[in-house]
Design a protein around this motif. Structure first.
Motif, PDB file in Angstrom:
ATOM      1  N   PRO A  50      -9.710 -34.356 -66.049  1.00  0.00           N
ATOM      2  CA  PRO A  50     -10.523 -33.602 -67.028  1.00  0.00           C
ATOM      3  C   PRO A  50     -11.933 -33.330 -66.571  1.00  0.00           C
ATOM      4  CG  PRO A  50     -10.261 -35.893 -67.707  1.00  0.00           C
ATOM      5  CD  PRO A  50      -9.377 -35.706 -66.516  1.00  0.00           C
ATOM      6  N   SER A  51     -12.463 -34.132 -65.642  1.00  0.00           N
ATOM      7  CA  SER A  51     -13.850 -33.922 -65.196  1.00  0.00           C
ATOM      8  C   SER A  51     -13.988 -32.612 -64.443  1.00  0.00           C
ATOM      9  CB  SER A  51     -14.285 -35.089 -64.311  1.00  0.00           C
ATOM     10  OG  SER A  51     -13.419 -35.194 -63.185  1.00  0.00           O
ATOM     11  N   SER A  52     -13.036 -32.281 -63.585  1.00  0.00           N
ATOM     12  CA  SER A  52     -13.110 -31.017 -62.843  1.00  0.00           C
ATOM     13  C   SER A  52     -12.969 -29.836 -63.777  1.00  0.00           C
ATOM     14  CB  SER A  52     -12.023 -30.987 -61.768  1.00  0.00           C
ATOM     15  OG  SER A  52     -10.736 -31.089 -62.381  1.00  0.00           O
ATOM     16  N   ALA A  53     -12.078 -29.961 -64.809  1.00  0.00           N
ATOM     17  CA  ALA A  53     -11.939 -28.868 -65.779  1.00  0.00           C
ATOM     18  C   ALA A  53     -13.233 -28.619 -66.520  1.00  0.00           C
ATOM     19  CB  ALA A  53     -10.810 -29.207 -66.759  1.00  0.00           C
ATOM     20  N   ARG A  54     -13.908 -29.726 -66.919  1.00  0.00           N
ATOM     21  CA  ARG A  54     -15.193 -29.553 -67.610  1.00  0.00           C
ATOM     22  C   ARG A  54     -16.216 -28.908 -66.688  1.00  0.00           C
ATOM     23  NH1 ARG A  54     -13.964 -34.739 -69.717  1.00  0.00           N
ATOM     24  NH2 ARG A  54     -15.304 -35.689 -68.123  1.00  0.00           N
ATOM     25  N   GLY A  55     -16.164 -29.250 -65.403  1.00  0.00           N
ATOM     26  CA  GLY A  55     -17.123 -28.641 -64.478  1.00  0.00           C
ATOM     27  C   GLY A  55     -16.882 -27.149 -64.316  1.00  0.00           C
ATOM     28  N   ARG A  56     -15.602 -26.770 -64.230  1.00  0.00           N
ATOM     29  CA  ARG A  56     -15.314 -25.345 -64.117  1.00  0.00           C
ATOM     30  C   ARG A  56     -15.703 -24.602 -65.387  1.00  0.00           C
ATOM     31  NH1 ARG A  56     -10.832 -27.378 -61.267  1.00  0.00           N
ATOM     32  NH2 ARG A  56      -9.599 -27.419 -63.196  1.00  0.00           N
ATOM     33  N   ASP A  57     -15.433 -25.190 -66.559  1.00  0.00           N
ATOM     34  CA  ASP A  57     -15.828 -24.527 -67.804  1.00  0.00           C
ATOM     35  C   ASP A  57     -17.334 -24.374 -67.883  1.00  0.00           C
ATOM     36  OD1 ASP A  57     -13.196 -24.423 -68.453  1.00  0.00           O
ATOM     37  OD2 ASP A  57     -13.226 -26.217 -69.747  1.00  0.00           O
ATOM     38  N   GLY A  58     -18.073 -25.380 -67.455  1.00  0.00           N
ATOM     39  CA  GLY A  58     -19.529 -25.272 -67.491  1.00  0.00           C
ATOM     40  C   GLY A  58     -20.053 -24.217 -66.547  1.00  0.00           C
ATOM     41  N   SER A  59     -19.471 -24.133 -65.356  1.00  0.00           N
ATOM     42  CA  SER A  59     -19.923 -23.114 -64.398  1.00  0.00           C
ATOM     43  C   SER A  59     -19.612 -21.710 -64.901  1.00  0.00           C
ATOM     44  CB  SER A  59     -19.265 -23.353 -63.038  1.00  0.00           C
ATOM     45  OG  SER A  59     -17.840 -23.236 -63.156  1.00  0.00           O
ATOM     46  N   SER A  60     -18.429 -21.522 -65.527  1.00  0.00           N
ATOM     47  CA  SER A  60     -18.096 -20.193 -66.060  1.00  0.00           C
ATOM     48  C   SER A  60     -19.034 -19.804 -67.193  1.00  0.00           C
ATOM     49  CB  SER A  60     -16.641 -20.189 -66.532  1.00  0.00           C
ATOM     50  OG  SER A  60     -16.464 -21.129 -67.584  1.00  0.00           O
ATOM     51  N   ARG A  61     -19.395 -20.790 -68.039  1.00  0.00           N
ATOM     52  CA  ARG A  61     -20.354 -20.482 -69.111  1.00  0.00           C
ATOM     53  C   ARG A  61     -21.712 -20.113 -68.530  1.00  0.00           C
ATOM     54  NH1 ARG A  61     -18.305 -25.362 -71.403  1.00  0.00           N
ATOM     55  NH2 ARG A  61     -16.729 -24.958 -73.034  1.00  0.00           N
ATOM     56  N   ALA A  62     -22.127 -20.806 -67.486  1.00  0.00           N
ATOM     57  CA  ALA A  62     -23.424 -20.494 -66.875  1.00  0.00           C
ATOM     58  C   ALA A  62     -23.428 -19.094 -66.267  1.00  0.00           C
ATOM     59  CB  ALA A  62     -23.750 -21.538 -65.807  1.00  0.00           C
ATOM     60  N   VAL A  63     -22.323 -18.733 -65.594  1.00  0.00           N
ATOM     61  CA  VAL A  63     -22.239 -17.392 -65.006  1.00  0.00           C
ATOM     62  C   VAL A  63     -22.244 -16.327 -66.091  1.00  0.00           C
ATOM     63  CG1 VAL A  63     -20.754 -15.848 -63.682  1.00  0.00           C
ATOM     64  CG2 VAL A  63     -21.098 -18.189 -62.919  1.00  0.00           C
ATOM     65  N   GLY A  64     -21.494 -16.539 -67.182  1.00  0.00           N
ATOM     66  CA  GLY A  64     -21.476 -15.564 -68.284  1.00  0.00           C
ATOM     67  C   GLY A  64     -22.840 -15.408 -68.929  1.00  0.00           C
ATOM     68  N   LEU A  65     -23.545 -16.550 -69.126  1.00  0.00           N
ATOM     69  CA  LEU A  65     -24.875 -16.473 -69.727  1.00  0.00           C
ATOM     70  C   LEU A  65     -25.849 -15.724 -68.829  1.00  0.00           C
ATOM     71  CD1 LEU A  65     -26.768 -17.306 -72.014  1.00  0.00           C
ATOM     72  CD2 LEU A  65     -27.168 -19.468 -70.800  1.00  0.00           C
ATOM     73  N   ALA A  66     -25.780 -15.995 -67.512  1.00  0.00           N
ATOM     74  CA  ALA A  66     -26.657 -15.280 -66.577  1.00  0.00           C
ATOM     75  C   ALA A  66     -26.364 -13.785 -66.579  1.00  0.00           C
ATOM     76  CB  ALA A  66     -26.499 -15.854 -65.171  1.00  0.00           C
ATOM     77  N   LEU A  67     -25.086 -13.424 -66.667  1.00  0.00           N
ATOM     78  CA  LEU A  67     -24.729 -12.006 -66.700  1.00  0.00           C
ATOM     79  C   LEU A  67     -25.251 -11.330 -67.963  1.00  0.00           C
ATOM     80  CD1 LEU A  67     -23.181  -9.702 -65.378  1.00  0.00           C
ATOM     81  CD2 LEU A  67     -21.120 -10.473 -66.560  1.00  0.00           C
ATOM     82  N   VAL A  68     -25.135 -12.012 -69.105  1.00  0.00           N
ATOM     83  CA  VAL A  68     -25.641 -11.442 -70.358  1.00  0.00           C
ATOM     84  C   VAL A  68     -27.152 -11.259 -70.298  1.00  0.00           C
ATOM     85  CG1 VAL A  68     -25.938 -11.894 -72.818  1.00  0.00           C
ATOM     86  CG2 VAL A  68     -23.725 -12.275 -71.748  1.00  0.00           C
TER      87      VAL A  68
END
Length: 320
Positions: A50-68
């Motif tokens: 679950p730790s790697s999944a949380r890391g990927r979810d956090g990175s995707s949220r960061a990329v989406g926020l930067a794009l917005v």
């Protein structure tokens, strides 16, 4: 030669029984487990970490926020640039409109001055000519459209229709809701055919060299713009109104009134006055440069006359 025992133990004795063997059905297994086992293993590993999944979810949220944030910044810059340039565009547009109005006023003033000078020239010409010659010249000017005429006739009024609502299914309207230059052409031609002796569109006198064209949405009569409502005035005999009502142009315009809502009216007018058309710019034929006698075989060259002939060809082409 005896045949061997059949598959599945058929024909075996009661003391020699073997277990029945079932071969795997590939199609049944494919429909039962359509995914490759590797995908199932990868999903299981992902669930177990679950730790790697949380890391990927956090990175995707960061990329989406930067794009917005980046898109919002770009929109803000574009809006600010548009608002900053709007006063300049408005000022340039206002300047162009003022120049157009000034040029139109100058053109109208020059046209009025040309009409006054034309009338002065006509009076002086009539004073210089004899009565019969001046009368004949005035009749010729009236027939060619260069002279002002007065008489009874009809006025055909054409006006644009309100904007037609578009069809909700096809997205198209019932037809053009404005008067086209072809409508004016049809009306003018059928007035001539009905016996008109003089025709004008919004005060622009028509002659044998007149043109009715379009430039975008503007209608030009002799390269001068005319705007609606359009009035086609014609002077002619008393039967002209009835003959025009039976013409094809009148039939088509009445059909457009019912289909798209154009305004089409024909009325009889007594004492109608039509102005004269401007003087046309005449072009005269000029002889080309005579080629040298050595180029007698070239198209357009003239063959030299024999010496001593002294004869000149007649204008009427005599001798044929």
């Amino acid at each position: 030669m005896t045949s061997g025992p059949a598959r599945g133990g058929a024909g075996q004795g009661p003391g020699d029984r073997r277990p029945r063997v079932f071969e795997p059905d590939f199609l049944t297994e494919l429909f039962r487990n359509p995914l490759d086992p590797g995908y199932a293993d990868a999903a299981a590993r992902r669930r177990n970490s679950p730790s790697s999944a949380r890391g990927r979810d956090g990175s995707s949220r960061a990329v989406g926020l930067a794009l917005v944030v980046a898109l919002g910044f770009l929109f803000a810059v574009a809006y600010r640039q548009t608002v900053a340039e709007e006063p300049g565009r408005s000022q340039a547009r206002a300047g162009l409109v003022a120049q157009i109005k000034q040029r139109q006023a100058e053109t109208d003033a020059l046209a009025a001055q040309a009409d006054r000078l034309r009338e002065d020239v006509g009076r002086q010409r009539d004073a210089a000519l004899s009565g019969s010659q001046a009368s004949r010249l005035r009749r010729l000017e009236a027939g060619t459209g260069l002279g002002r005429v007065r008489g009874d006739g009809v006025v055909v009024r054409l006006a644009d229709a309100p904007a037609a609502e578009k069809d909700s299914v096809t997205g198209s309207g019932g037809g053009p809701p404005r008067v086209l230059y072809t409508d004016l052409q049809r009306v003018a031609n059928d007035l001539w055919a009905a016996g008109a002796e003089a025709v004008a569109i919004n005060g622009q006198r028509l002659t044998a060299m007149s043109t009715i064209r379009s430039a975008g949405e503007a209608v030009l009569v002799d390269f001068r713009p005319v705007t609606g409502p359009y009035e086609v005035s014609a002077i002619g005999p008393g039967s002209m109104r009835e003959r025009f009502d039976d013409s094809r142009a009148a039939y088509l315009m009445r059909d457009l009134v019912e289909s798209v809502g154009l305004s089409f009216q024909v009325r009889q007018v007594d004492g109608l006055t039509l102005p004269g058309a401007p003087e046309p710019r005449l072009r005269y034929a000029e002889p080309s440069v005579s080629p040298s006698p050595s180029s007698s075989g070239v198209e357009g060259s003239s063959r030299p006359e024999p010496s001593g002939s002294g004869a000149s060809p007649s204008r009427s082409g005599g001798g044929r």
